[in-house]
Enzyme design. Structure first.
Site, mmCIF file in Angstrom:
data_model
loop_
_atom_site.group_PDB
_atom_site.id
_atom_site.type_symbol
_atom_site.label_atom_id
_atom_site.label_comp_id
_atom_site.label_asym_id
_atom_site.label_seq_id
_atom_site.Cartn_x
_atom_site.Cartn_y
_atom_site.Cartn_z
ATOM 1 N N ASP A 8 -5.392 0.428 -0.386
ATOM 2 C CA ASP A 8 -4.681 0.894 -1.596
ATOM 3 C C ASP A 8 -5.365 0.527 -2.922
ATOM 4 O OD1 ASP A 8 -2.964 1.631 0.403
ATOM 5 O OD2 ASP A 8 -1.211 0.561 -0.362
ATOM 6 N N ASP A 46 -1.889 4.814 -0.434
ATOM 7 C CA ASP A 46 -0.450 4.988 -0.583
ATOM 8 C C ASP A 46 -0.264 6.418 -1.111
ATOM 9 O OD1 ASP A 46 1.849 3.390 -0.102
ATOM 10 O OD2 ASP A 46 2.177 3.082 -2.251
ATOM 11 N N HIS A 48 2.724 9.018 -1.588
ATOM 12 C CA HIS A 48 4.153 9.306 -1.501
ATOM 13 C C HIS A 48 4.508 10.702 -2.027
ATOM 14 C CE1 HIS A 48 4.873 5.142 -0.546
ATOM 15 N NE2 HIS A 48 4.538 4.685 -1.729
ATOM 16 N N HIS A 81 5.252 5.657 -8.030
ATOM 17 C CA HIS A 81 3.818 5.340 -7.956
ATOM 18 C C HIS A 81 3.164 6.131 -6.835
ATOM 19 C CE1 HIS A 81 5.589 2.772 -4.863
ATOM 20 N NE2 HIS A 81 4.416 2.833 -4.257
ATOM 21 N N LYS A 106 -0.622 6.915 3.853
ATOM 22 C CA LYS A 106 0.586 6.275 4.382
ATOM 23 C C LYS A 106 1.719 6.405 3.380
ATOM 24 C CE LYS A 106 -0.702 1.733 2.658
ATOM 25 N NZ LYS A 106 0.455 1.512 1.777
ATOM 26 N N CYS A 151 0.975 -4.573 0.916
ATOM 27 C CA CYS A 151 0.247 -3.698 1.838
ATOM 28 C C CYS A 151 -0.915 -4.388 2.544
ATOM 29 C CB CYS A 151 -0.182 -2.436 1.101
ATOM 30 S SG CYS A 151 1.278 -1.464 0.649
HETATM 31 C C1 VGL Z 1 2.341 -1.342 -2.323
HETATM 32 C C2 VGL Z 1 4.490 -1.632 -3.093
HETATM 33 C C3 VGL Z 1 4.767 -0.299 -2.874
HETATM 34 C C4 VGL Z 1 0.999 -1.944 -2.022
HETATM 35 C C5 VGL Z 1 2.608 -0.012 -2.085
HETATM 36 O O1 VGL Z 1 -0.007 -1.202 -1.938
HETATM 37 O O2 VGL Z 1 0.927 -3.193 -1.856
HETATM 38 N N1 VGL Z 1 3.291 -2.147 -2.809
HETATM 39 N N2 VGL Z 1 3.811 0.507 -2.370
HETATM 40 ZN ZN ZN Z 2 4.128 2.605 -2.216
#
Ligand code: VGL
Ligand code: ZN
Length: 207
Positions: A8, A46, A48, A81, A106, A151
């Site tokens: 990420d 990440d 979404h 995000h 993901k 993550c």
């Molecule tokens: C993450 C919170 C929500 C991360 C991803 O990459 O650590 N944290 N989504």
């Molecule tokens: Zn996330």
């Protein structure tokens, strides 16, 4: 076979991003140096949908960082995000891409979050990453990126659980630290799961 897993390293997790990790940008040069020391490099992203259930905005009356239950699982509510196909979801501009041979998205299912790059938070569905690494004869997984306390930690724990010899690269990772000691606690939790805590210099020296 060793694999470097970059978790990420995306614009929204950098300073100025929607869910900024303090000093998140500091991992980029370290990740770039590490890439050349590994025969296999993969990344997670990440990714979404705009109505994702982990967003506070998807739950009228709830605030960012509130805790709810989402389809039977505890869920922290985040700012919006890493929405698919937005600038914030792109891998950081400074991150070298040439050696990343596969990117695993993901968190695509609006009903369940996925901190780990291997499984969703309910361990209901695999992303395919663990199986893919096994098919490449990977035995040792080196996890780094953002964020240590979410993550990165869950990716490392799942890798260890899948039987990979798992290493956490401390200086190539940073924590969100909603509570000031969250990253330190994550490190202890990884250690207890048999994950080796290493520094990038240890890996680069061996080259
Ligand atoms: C993450 C919170 C929500 C991360 C991803 O990459 O650590 N944290 N989504
Ligand atoms: Zn996330």
């Amino acid at each position: 076979m060793k694999a470097l897993v970059l978790v990420d390293i995306q614009n929204d997790f950098l300073p100025g991003g929607a869910l900024a990790v303090p000093d998140g940008d500091k991992v980029i040069p370290v990740a770039n140096r590490l890439q050349v020391a590994f025969p296999l490099v993969v990344a997670t992203q990440d990714w979404h949908p705009a109505n994702h259930g982990s967003f506070a905005a998807s739950h009228p009356g709830k605030k960012e960082f509130d805790h709810i239950e989402l389809n039977g699982l505890p869920q922290t509510l985040w700012p919006v995000h890493c929405v698919q196909n937005t600038k914030g979801a792109e891998l950081a501009a400074g991150l070298s891409r040439e050696r990343i041979i596969k990117v695993f998205p993901k968190g695509t299912d609006p009903g369940i979050d996925s901190y780990s790059g291997l499984f969703d938070n309910g361990h209901r569905k695999s992303t395919g990453q663990g199986e893919w690494l096994k098919a490449k004869d990977v035995t040792d997984v080196f996890v780094s990126g953002l964020a240590t306390d979410y993550c990165v930690k869950f990716t490392a724990l799942d890798a260890a659980q899948m039987g990979f010899k798992t290493h956490f690269i401390e200086d190539a990772s940073r924590g969100v630290n909603l509570r000031p000691d969250d990253a330190a606690k994550a490190l202890e939790e990884m250690r207890r799961a048999g994950i080796a805590v290493v520094q990038s210099a240890d890996l680069l020296r061996a080259e």
